[in-house]
Motif scaffolding. Sequence first.
Motif, PDB file in Angstrom:
ATOM      1  N   LEU A  73       0.810  -1.221   0.000  1.00 41.67           N
ATOM      2  CA  LEU A  73       0.000   0.000   0.000  1.00 41.67           C
ATOM      3  C   LEU A  73       0.843   1.272   0.000  1.00 41.67           C
ATOM      4  O   LEU A  73       0.404   2.313   0.499  1.00 41.67           O
ATOM      5  CB  LEU A  73      -0.950   0.007   1.204  1.00 41.67           C
ATOM      6  N   HIS A  88       1.316   3.176  -2.286  1.00 36.39           N
ATOM      7  CA  HIS A  88       0.648   4.187  -3.117  1.00 36.39           C
ATOM      8  C   HIS A  88      -0.610   4.747  -2.451  1.00 36.39           C
ATOM      9  O   HIS A  88      -1.319   5.568  -3.044  1.00 36.39           O
ATOM     10  CB  HIS A  88       0.252   3.574  -4.471  1.00 36.39           C
ATOM     11  N   ARG A  89      -0.875   4.323  -1.210  1.00 36.25           N
ATOM     12  CA  ARG A  89      -2.102   4.740  -0.524  1.00 36.25           C
ATOM     13  C   ARG A  89      -1.816   5.454   0.800  1.00 36.25           C
ATOM     14  O   ARG A  89      -2.703   5.554   1.653  1.00 36.25           O
ATOM     15  CB  ARG A  89      -2.972   3.511  -0.234  1.00 36.25           C
ATOM     16  N   HIS A 102      -4.278   8.302   1.813  1.00 30.79           N
ATOM     17  CA  HIS A 102      -5.710   8.067   1.654  1.00 30.79           C
ATOM     18  C   HIS A 102      -6.362   7.837   3.025  1.00 30.79           C
ATOM     19  O   HIS A 102      -5.763   7.240   3.927  1.00 30.79           O
ATOM     20  CB  HIS A 102      -5.963   6.849   0.762  1.00 30.79           C
ATOM     21  N   GLN A 120     -11.673   6.083   1.654  1.00 30.26           N
ATOM     22  CA  GLN A 120     -11.177   6.075   0.280  1.00 30.26           C
ATOM     23  C   GLN A 120     -10.518   4.741  -0.077  1.00 30.26           C
ATOM     24  O   GLN A 120      -9.998   4.585  -1.176  1.00 30.26           O
ATOM     25  CB  GLN A 120     -10.166   7.213   0.088  1.00 30.26           C
ATOM     26  N   LEU A 121     -10.554   3.805   0.866  1.00 27.04           N
ATOM     27  CA  LEU A 121      -9.912   2.505   0.676  1.00 27.04           C
ATOM     28  C   LEU A 121     -10.963   1.400   0.597  1.00 27.04           C
ATOM     29  O   LEU A 121     -12.022   1.489   1.217  1.00 27.04           O
ATOM     30  CB  LEU A 121      -8.962   2.207   1.844  1.00 27.04           C
ATOM     31  N   GLU A 125      -8.090  -3.217   1.434  1.00 25.93           N
ATOM     32  CA  GLU A 125      -7.023  -2.254   1.727  1.00 25.93           C
ATOM     33  C   GLU A 125      -7.082  -1.810   3.187  1.00 25.93           C
ATOM     34  O   GLU A 125      -6.036  -1.669   3.851  1.00 25.93           O
ATOM     35  CB  GLU A 125      -7.148  -1.052   0.790  1.00 25.93           C
TER      36      GLU A 125
END
Length: 227
Positions: free
Chosen positions: A134, A136-137, A140, A144-145, A149
């Motif tokens: 994760l 790239h998250r 967030h 938003q997941l 996630e």
Amino acid sequence: MSRNTAIKVSNLTHTVTSNTGNLTILKGINMEIKESESVAIVGSSGSGKSTLLGLLAGLDVNTSGEIFLYDNKFSSQTEEQRALVRGQYVGFVFQSFHLLPSLQAIENVMLPAELKGDKDARKKAEVLLEKVGLSHRLTHYPNQLSGGEQQRVAIARAFASNPKILFADEPTGNLDEENGNLIIKLLFDLNQSQGTTLVMVTHNNELAKMCDRQLVMSSGQLTEKKL
């Protein structure tokens, strides 16, 4: 070399009040788990597995009997005292995530280490989120997941404080096979590389078989599964 006892339970019972009267969920449970053991608690839905896990972690108070985490007797402690013990020893992966909605993914993962005063909390959180796929998250928020996630963020958060005991309630329940396998590897890497005691509730038979021991919950009572 003999290992210390991480968890000891003696004659544990837990009763709750329902609309139809008192309901006894756990009935006279006795168990002992050594440091660095991996233990799966299995059984049908509604048998009391998650209730037991929450009591072992000091998230709730049992009706009678004793629970020890190392030398800490939960039954004689206040909520504040139990919280201190949890902070010192325990990581917990909740089936329903329990992420803080106002915090970004990285902030959720940082929180346990920050509460311990760890100045490297952010760097460690970045590494853990990369390990669960994760990276790239990071910024967030939970809403938003996806569910999978959020589960991976929750698992990264549980690892953040380097717990001596990691409790996990259906850790792969919201994950597809690929991410489930990733999390299983992480759980057992932590267990083996850091000697973390691993106690999980699971319906995943393959995951249960990977543990040192399997305990079966049925009608509020616990028995050891002979492997």
